[in-house]
Design a protein around this motif. Structure first.
Motif, PDB file in Angstrom:
ATOM      1  N   ASN A  19       0.855  -1.179   0.000  1.00 35.63           N
ATOM      2  CA  ASN A  19       0.000   0.000   0.000  1.00 35.63           C
ATOM      3  C   ASN A  19       0.897   1.237   0.000  1.00 35.63           C
ATOM      4  O   ASN A  19       1.457   1.610   1.021  1.00 35.63           O
ATOM      5  CB  ASN A  19      -0.915  -0.004   1.225  1.00 35.63           C
ATOM      6  N   SER A  20       1.072   1.859  -1.132  1.00 30.90           N
ATOM      7  CA  SER A  20       1.923   3.041  -1.233  1.00 30.90           C
ATOM      8  C   SER A  20       1.188   4.322  -0.864  1.00 30.90           C
ATOM      9  O   SER A  20       1.799   5.384  -0.783  1.00 30.90           O
ATOM     10  CB  SER A  20       2.471   3.161  -2.657  1.00 30.90           C
ATOM     11  N   ASN A  21      -0.092   4.242  -0.651  1.00 28.32           N
ATOM     12  CA  ASN A  21      -0.889   5.405  -0.281  1.00 28.32           C
ATOM     13  C   ASN A  21      -1.033   5.435   1.239  1.00 28.32           C
ATOM     14  O   ASN A  21      -2.007   4.966   1.795  1.00 28.32           O
ATOM     15  CB  ASN A  21      -2.254   5.341  -0.965  1.00 28.32           C
ATOM     16  N   HIS A  22      -0.006   5.976   1.931  1.00 28.78           N
ATOM     17  CA  HIS A  22      -0.005   6.004   3.386  1.00 28.78           C
ATOM     18  C   HIS A  22       0.603   7.312   3.882  1.00 28.78           C
ATOM     19  O   HIS A  22       1.136   8.095   3.099  1.00 28.78           O
ATOM     20  CB  HIS A  22       0.784   4.815   3.949  1.00 28.78           C
ATOM     21  N   ASN A  23       0.505   7.526   5.173  1.00 32.27           N
ATOM     22  CA  ASN A  23       1.030   8.746   5.788  1.00 32.27           C
ATOM     23  C   ASN A  23       2.306   8.486   6.583  1.00 32.27           C
ATOM     24  O   ASN A  23       2.712   9.317   7.389  1.00 32.27           O
ATOM     25  CB  ASN A  23      -0.022   9.370   6.710  1.00 32.27           C
ATOM     26  N   TYR A  24       2.952   7.328   6.378  1.00 32.73           N
ATOM     27  CA  TYR A  24       4.171   7.005   7.100  1.00 32.73           C
ATOM     28  C   TYR A  24       5.359   7.788   6.540  1.00 32.73           C
ATOM     29  O   TYR A  24       5.337   8.243   5.398  1.00 32.73           O
ATOM     30  CB  TYR A  24       4.464   5.506   7.021  1.00 32.73           C
ATOM     31  N   LEU A  25       6.393   7.889   7.344  1.00 31.13           N
ATOM     32  CA  LEU A  25       7.607   8.583   6.947  1.00 31.13           C
ATOM     33  C   LEU A  25       8.251   7.860   5.762  1.00 31.13           C
ATOM     34  O   LEU A  25       8.417   6.647   5.777  1.00 31.13           O
ATOM     35  CB  LEU A  25       8.591   8.621   8.114  1.00 31.13           C
ATOM     36  N   VAL A  26       8.590   8.598   4.727  1.00 37.17           N
ATOM     37  CA  VAL A  26       9.321   8.065   3.587  1.00 37.17           C
ATOM     38  C   VAL A  26      10.691   8.742   3.607  1.00 37.17           C
ATOM     39  O   VAL A  26      10.800   9.956   3.526  1.00 37.17           O
ATOM     40  CB  VAL A  26       8.592   8.351   2.254  1.00 37.17           C
TER      41      VAL A  26
END
Length: 89
Positions: A19-26
């Motif tokens: 799932n590339s649609n997330h709010n985690y730190l990249v």
């Protein structure tokens, strides 16, 4: 094949589960795909993989020095949590 009772083995189709649609730190790509280095201990990389055993899955965490491609640390854990897969000094 039919006369000998042989049949093909069917595999399930691969499904993308990322799932590339997330709010985690990249984290920024600081290596920019440049993996050759002239000095040891300048860049270390890490990876986690799982190994299926009779007792269930275990997780192998490795750390590699990109200078000479040698594993400089590893850890086996029964869970894939941050605490279990982090190498501590």
């Amino acid at each position: 094949m039919k006369e000998q009772g042989l049949r093909s083995k069917l595999y399930k189709k691969f499904k993308v589960k990322t799932n590339s649609n997330h709010n985690y730190l990249v984290v920024e790509n600081v290596l920019n795909r440049e993996f050759l280095f002239k000095m040891p201990s300048k860049v270390w990389v890490s990876d986690i993989t799982y190994i299926h055993t009779k007792e269930g899955f275990v997780y192998l965490t490795t750390i590699m020095d990109l200078y000479d491609r040698k594993i400089i640390g590893w850890s086996l854990s029964e869970e894939m949590s941050t605490d279990e897969t982090s190498l501590k000094t």
